[in-house]
Motif scaffolding. Sequence first.
Motif, short mmCIF file in Angstrom:
data_model
loop_
_atom_site.label_atom_id
_atom_site.label_comp_id
_atom_site.label_asym_id
_atom_site.label_seq_id
_atom_site.Cartn_x
_atom_site.Cartn_y
_atom_site.Cartn_z
N MET A 125 0.81 -1.20 0.00
CA MET A 125 0.00 0.00 0.00
C MET A 125 0.85 1.26 0.00
O MET A 125 0.49 2.24 -0.63
CB MET A 125 -0.91 0.04 1.23
CG MET A 125 -2.06 -0.92 1.18
SD MET A 125 -3.32 -0.32 0.07
CE MET A 125 -4.69 -1.27 0.59
N GLU A 170 3.38 2.06 -1.45
CA GLU A 170 3.92 2.46 -2.74
C GLU A 170 2.86 2.97 -3.71
O GLU A 170 3.20 3.41 -4.82
CB GLU A 170 4.71 1.31 -3.33
CG GLU A 170 5.94 0.98 -2.49
CD GLU A 170 6.78 -0.11 -3.08
OE1 GLU A 170 6.68 -0.39 -4.28
OE2 GLU A 170 7.56 -0.70 -2.31
N ARG A 171 1.61 2.94 -3.31
CA ARG A 171 0.55 3.45 -4.19
C ARG A 171 0.72 4.95 -4.38
O ARG A 171 1.03 5.67 -3.43
CB ARG A 171 -0.81 3.15 -3.60
CG ARG A 171 -1.16 1.69 -3.60
CD ARG A 171 -2.57 1.47 -3.08
NE ARG A 171 -2.92 0.08 -3.14
CZ ARG A 171 -3.59 -0.47 -4.16
NH1 ARG A 171 -3.99 0.27 -5.15
NH2 ARG A 171 -3.87 -1.75 -4.15
N PRO A 172 0.53 5.43 -5.61
CA PRO A 172 0.70 6.86 -5.89
C PRO A 172 -0.15 7.76 -4.98
O PRO A 172 0.32 8.81 -4.55
CB PRO A 172 0.29 6.99 -7.35
CG PRO A 172 0.51 5.64 -7.94
CD PRO A 172 0.24 4.67 -6.82
N GLN A 173 -1.37 7.34 -4.69
CA GLN A 173 -2.24 8.17 -3.85
C GLN A 173 -1.65 8.33 -2.45
O GLN A 173 -1.67 9.42 -1.88
CB GLN A 173 -3.64 7.59 -3.79
CG GLN A 173 -4.66 8.53 -3.20
CD GLN A 173 -6.06 7.96 -3.22
OE1 GLN A 173 -6.28 6.77 -3.48
NE2 GLN A 173 -7.04 8.80 -2.93
N LEU A 174 -1.11 7.26 -1.90
CA LEU A 174 -0.50 7.35 -0.57
C LEU A 174 0.83 8.10 -0.63
O LEU A 174 1.16 8.85 0.30
CB LEU A 174 -0.32 5.97 0.04
CG LEU A 174 -0.01 5.92 1.51
CD1 LEU A 174 -0.99 6.74 2.35
CD2 LEU A 174 0.01 4.49 2.01
N GLN A 175 1.56 7.95 -1.70
CA GLN A 175 2.79 8.73 -1.86
C GLN A 175 2.48 10.23 -1.89
O GLN A 175 3.24 11.02 -1.33
CB GLN A 175 3.53 8.31 -3.15
CG GLN A 175 4.17 6.95 -3.05
CD GLN A 175 5.25 6.90 -1.99
OE1 GLN A 175 6.13 7.76 -1.96
NE2 GLN A 175 5.20 5.92 -1.12
N TYR A 226 -5.54 11.58 3.01
CA TYR A 226 -5.55 10.25 3.62
C TYR A 226 -6.98 9.71 3.72
O TYR A 226 -7.22 8.53 3.43
CB TYR A 226 -4.89 10.29 5.01
CG TYR A 226 -4.66 8.90 5.55
CD1 TYR A 226 -3.61 8.13 5.05
CD2 TYR A 226 -5.47 8.35 6.52
CE1 TYR A 226 -3.39 6.84 5.51
CE2 TYR A 226 -5.26 7.07 6.99
CZ TYR A 226 -4.22 6.32 6.49
OH TYR A 226 -4.00 5.04 6.93
N PHE A 254 -7.88 8.44 0.43
CA PHE A 254 -7.22 7.17 0.20
C PHE A 254 -7.98 6.03 0.88
O PHE A 254 -8.26 4.99 0.27
CB PHE A 254 -5.77 7.24 0.71
CG PHE A 254 -5.07 5.92 0.74
CD1 PHE A 254 -4.63 5.34 -0.44
CD2 PHE A 254 -4.84 5.26 1.93
CE1 PHE A 254 -3.97 4.10 -0.42
CE2 PHE A 254 -4.19 4.04 1.96
CZ PHE A 254 -3.76 3.46 0.78
N VAL A 256 -9.89 2.71 -0.82
CA VAL A 256 -9.61 1.33 -0.44
C VAL A 256 -10.91 0.63 -0.06
O VAL A 256 -11.19 -0.49 -0.52
CB VAL A 256 -8.59 1.26 0.72
CG1 VAL A 256 -8.51 -0.15 1.30
CG2 VAL A 256 -7.22 1.72 0.25
N ARG A 289 -13.26 -0.30 -2.84
CA ARG A 289 -12.82 -1.49 -3.58
C ARG A 289 -12.89 -2.76 -2.74
O ARG A 289 -13.15 -3.83 -3.29
CB ARG A 289 -11.39 -1.29 -4.08
CG ARG A 289 -11.24 -0.23 -5.15
CD ARG A 289 -9.82 -0.18 -5.72
NE ARG A 289 -8.77 -0.01 -4.74
CZ ARG A 289 -8.39 1.16 -4.23
NH1 ARG A 289 -8.99 2.28 -4.60
NH2 ARG A 289 -7.41 1.24 -3.36
N ARG A 313 -2.98 -3.34 7.96
CA ARG A 313 -3.61 -2.03 8.09
C ARG A 313 -3.08 -1.31 9.33
O ARG A 313 -2.81 -0.11 9.32
CB ARG A 313 -5.13 -2.20 8.14
CG ARG A 313 -5.90 -0.99 7.68
CD ARG A 313 -7.36 -1.30 7.47
NE ARG A 313 -8.06 -1.71 8.66
CZ ARG A 313 -8.44 -0.89 9.63
NH1 ARG A 313 -8.20 0.40 9.55
NH2 ARG A 313 -9.09 -1.36 10.68
#
Length: 128
Positions: A1, A3-8, A23, A26, A30, A33, A59
């Motif tokens: 997780m 490394e996901r662009p949204q979290l980056q 956040y 984000f 998640v 989905r 998590r």
Amino acid sequence: MAERPQLQAVLATRDPHAKLRLYAAFVRGVHERLAALSALLVQAGPEGGQVLAAGEEERMTGMSAFVTHLAEAGALPPDADTARLADSWWALTGPQLYTQLTAGRGWDADTYEDWLTGVLVPALRGAA
């Protein structure tokens, strides 16, 4: 997780309030989905429970890392109990609560995201 662009993008943002808004978005994504999958795993017996437990541990690891990031960035008060904050936010950002509020109470995803941002922001009070 992580490394996901949204979290980056969350981690790269300097403004603490913007971090929490991003956040919350984000977390919403998640859950949009995966929340239904979590509900099915609860009903799937021991094997499903093991998968769900592993996901919840992951998590918690992610939440602890995020709270540590906020503390290191000076976004939290110096006396913040980061372990308790991570526990609290882990509970507040869980798929069960998302499902209860959206499917159970009829909230749309925007309302959930706004609510989540609103409950996370008070931890920033007193931040340097």
